[in-house]
Design an enzyme around this catalytic site. Structure first.
Site, PDB file in Angstrom:
ATOM      1  N   SER A   1      36.022  -2.701 -26.232  1.00 57.04           N
ATOM      2  CA  SER A   1      36.941  -3.817 -26.030  1.00 57.04           C
ATOM      3  C   SER A   1      36.371  -4.808 -25.028  1.00 57.04           C
ATOM      4  O   SER A   1      35.750  -4.405 -24.034  1.00 57.04           O
ATOM      5  CB  SER A   1      38.293  -3.294 -25.520  1.00 57.04           C
ATOM      6  OG  SER A   1      39.197  -4.352 -25.290  1.00 57.04           O
TER       7      SER A   1
ATOM      8  N   HIS B   1      37.961  -7.099 -22.976  1.00 58.79           N
ATOM      9  CA  HIS B   1      38.612  -7.384 -21.695  1.00 58.79           C
ATOM     10  C   HIS B   1      38.425  -6.269 -20.671  1.00 58.79           C
ATOM     11  O   HIS B   1      38.826  -6.416 -19.515  1.00 58.79           O
ATOM     12  CB  HIS B   1      40.102  -7.708 -21.891  1.00 58.79           C
ATOM     13  CG  HIS B   1      40.985  -6.529 -22.131  1.00 58.79           C
ATOM     14  ND1 HIS B   1      41.795  -6.009 -21.154  1.00 58.79           N
ATOM     15  CD2 HIS B   1      41.221  -5.802 -23.241  1.00 58.79           C
ATOM     16  CE1 HIS B   1      42.491  -4.999 -21.659  1.00 58.79           C
ATOM     17  NE2 HIS B   1      42.150  -4.858 -22.921  1.00 58.79           N
TER      18      HIS B   1
ATOM     19  N   GLN C   1      36.603   2.809 -22.090  1.00 62.82           N
ATOM     20  CA  GLN C   1      36.422   2.942 -20.646  1.00 62.82           C
ATOM     21  C   GLN C   1      34.981   3.266 -20.257  1.00 62.82           C
ATOM     22  O   GLN C   1      34.602   3.124 -19.101  1.00 62.82           O
ATOM     23  CB  GLN C   1      37.355   4.016 -20.091  1.00 62.82           C
ATOM     24  CG  GLN C   1      38.814   3.617 -20.062  1.00 62.82           C
ATOM     25  CD  GLN C   1      39.095   2.442 -19.137  1.00 62.82           C
ATOM     26  OE1 GLN C   1      38.358   2.188 -18.173  1.00 62.82           O
ATOM     27  NE2 GLN C   1      40.166   1.721 -19.422  1.00 62.82           N
TER      28      GLN C   1
ATOM     29  N   THR D   1      40.992 -14.544 -39.692  1.00 62.16           N
ATOM     30  CA  THR D   1      40.076 -15.519 -39.099  1.00 62.16           C
ATOM     31  C   THR D   1      39.546 -15.018 -37.761  1.00 62.16           C
ATOM     32  O   THR D   1      40.314 -14.573 -36.906  1.00 62.16           O
ATOM     33  CB  THR D   1      40.786 -16.867 -38.891  1.00 62.16           C
ATOM     34  OG1 THR D   1      41.265 -17.324 -40.149  1.00 62.16           O
ATOM     35  CG2 THR D   1      39.840 -17.897 -38.302  1.00 62.16           C
TER      36      THR D   1
ATOM     37  N   THR E   1      42.821  -1.170 -29.341  1.00 61.22           N
ATOM     38  CA  THR E   1      43.889  -0.575 -30.139  1.00 61.22           C
ATOM     39  C   THR E   1      43.650  -0.772 -31.624  1.00 61.22           C
ATOM     40  O   THR E   1      43.761   0.170 -32.421  1.00 61.22           O
ATOM     41  CB  THR E   1      45.251  -1.161 -29.729  1.00 61.22           C
ATOM     42  OG1 THR E   1      45.547  -0.773 -28.381  1.00 61.22           O
ATOM     43  CG2 THR E   1      46.362  -0.658 -30.638  1.00 61.22           C
TER      44      THR E   1
ATOM     45  N   CYS F   1      48.920   0.840 -20.733  1.00 63.49           N
ATOM     46  CA  CYS F   1      49.504   0.807 -22.074  1.00 63.49           C
ATOM     47  C   CYS F   1      50.680   1.770 -22.213  1.00 63.49           C
ATOM     48  O   CYS F   1      51.379   1.746 -23.218  1.00 63.49           O
ATOM     49  CB  CYS F   1      48.444   1.148 -23.117  1.00 63.49           C
ATOM     50  SG  CYS F   1      47.092  -0.048 -23.141  1.00 63.49           S
TER      51      CYS F   1
ATOM     52  N   ASN G   1      40.824   7.274 -19.461  1.00 60.32           N
ATOM     53  CA  ASN G   1      41.211   6.048 -18.766  1.00 60.32           C
ATOM     54  C   ASN G   1      42.059   6.284 -17.526  1.00 60.32           C
ATOM     55  O   ASN G   1      42.209   5.386 -16.695  1.00 60.32           O
ATOM     56  CB  ASN G   1      41.967   5.114 -19.721  1.00 60.32           C
ATOM     57  CG  ASN G   1      43.145   5.794 -20.377  1.00 60.32           C
ATOM     58  OD1 ASN G   1      42.975   6.766 -21.122  1.00 60.32           O
ATOM     59  ND2 ASN G   1      44.350   5.306 -20.126  1.00 60.32           N
TER      60      ASN G   1
END
Length: 369
Positions: free
Chosen positions: A197, A199, A177, A235, A69, A321, A147
């Site tokens: 991404s 995960h 995806q 960070t 995102t 989502c 997705n």
């Protein structure tokens, strides 16, 4: 539990889980000047090399984010802010993930023109794209793999049209995806910006990356300490980034065998479902290896999901989502009738799934029908 919702998120690979204590020990701020900060910085740099290798790009083109995102937001807002004096039109599809479609809704409120290209049946309408590719286009943002339906969109063909007709426009693709589910590189896709991404590839939540082609200028969306060469302040999530890098290393090393495994399971499930009366397969012309979408008319998706959950089986009705926000515009864009969309189920696989998982799912679906 039989977990068949890997497009929503994936479990951490056992080999990576075993390394968490060691990786978590590198807790220092990578920007700190002491030796522990230097060790954390080395861990981030090592992960950047692994992500770049998996993408097939230079490490200097990889910028870490908190996930898909944020990567999409940075790519789109950063591009239109950098290009707004050259035009005001953005091209996209009618079936994007909310991380793109909601950003474009905001862009429209800001005065930009958004043109959505049809994807009926899971195919980009390249004729419409060619007609829409006018000189005032400053950005195209089109996902690589849908997705919900698992459709693989022809990004190389779309990019060639844009390069020819809108040579100054930036090209972004959300490849969340598709990453490590099919072979590609940003160069092969002819894109300037690309989102991935952690995960979704058996890494941790809270980490991702944006590929920015060397020489491409976008403006930062989040200001602060100037990390990631000033493009993404904040960070660094050292643990998440380190695990992301290792997941990329594992995924790249075993890409071909992982794809074969998932494709084999998908094909076996498809053949089993075809023999069950009352099951309607929603098949794109060019599917990705790990997603199969089908409908069970007469059986609402939510009821089926809860029934399977009680049997310790996790599937989905669509994007995690947006699954709590009503009907999916993606399925409407695909061409499903309201009944087929309301009874839709998405099975998404990973390398950790087995044929026994699929067999159990098929038996439970037969019981439901």
């Amino acid at each position: 539990m039989i977990y068949l919702d890997n497009s929503a998120t994936t479990p951490l690979l056992p080999s990576l889980r075993n390394q968490l204590p060691k990786l978590a020990a590198q807790f220092a701020n990578p920007s700190s000047l002491h030796i522990w900060g230097f060790e954390a910085e080395k861990a981030v740099d090592a992960a950047r090399l692994h992500v770049a290798a998996a993408l097939g790009c230079q490490k200097e083109e990889v910028f870490f984010t908190s996930g898909g995102t944020e990567g999409d937001n940075l790519a789109i807002f950063g591009a239109i802010e950098a290009k707004k004096r050259m035009g005001n039109t953005i091209l996209t599809t009618d079936s994007e993930h909310p991380a793109v479609s909601q950003v474009l809704k905001k862009a429209k409120e800001m005065g930009f023109k958004v043109v959505r290209i049809r994807t009926k049946g899971g195919e980009l309408d390249l004729e419409q794209l060619s007609s829409a590719a006018t000189p005032d286009v400053i950005l195209t943002t089109m996902m690589l793999v849908n997705n919900e339906t698992g459709a693989v969109y022809d990004i190389p063909a779309a990019s060639k049209i844009i390069r020819k007709q809108c040579p100054d426009a930036l090209i972004h693709t959300d490849a969340v995806q598709g990453f490590l589910k099919l072979p590609f590189s940003p160069r092969e896709l002819h894109v300037d910006l690309l989102t991935v991404s952690a995960h979704k590839i058996h890494g941790l939540k809270g980490s991702g990356a944006l590929y920015v082609k060397k020489g491409t200028r976008i403006l930062p969306h989040m200001l602060g300490g100037g990390q990631e060469k000033g493009l993404r302040s904040g960070t660094e999530n050292t643990l998440g980034i380190a695990v992301f890098g290792l997941a990329c290393e594992e995924g790249k090393k075993n890409l071909s065998s992982h794809i074969r495994h998932m494709a084999s399971l998908r094909q076996w499930l498809l053949l089993q479902l075809r023999d069950i009366p009352g099951v309607h397969l929603n098949l794109p012309s060019n599917p990705v290896c790990h997603i199969l979408h089908f409908s069970l008319p007469g059986h609402k998706s939510e009821v089926v999901l809860h029934t399977l959950s009680r049997e310790d089986i996790a599937v989905s009705s669509g994007s995690a989502c947006s699954s709590k926000k009503g009907k999916s515009p993606v399925l409407e864009a695909f061409g499903l009738t309201p009944e087929r969309a309301d009874t839709a189920i998405r099975v998404s696989l990973s390398v950790l799934n087995t044929q026994q998982d699929i067999q159990t799912l098929v038996e439970k679906i037969k019981n439901i029908l």
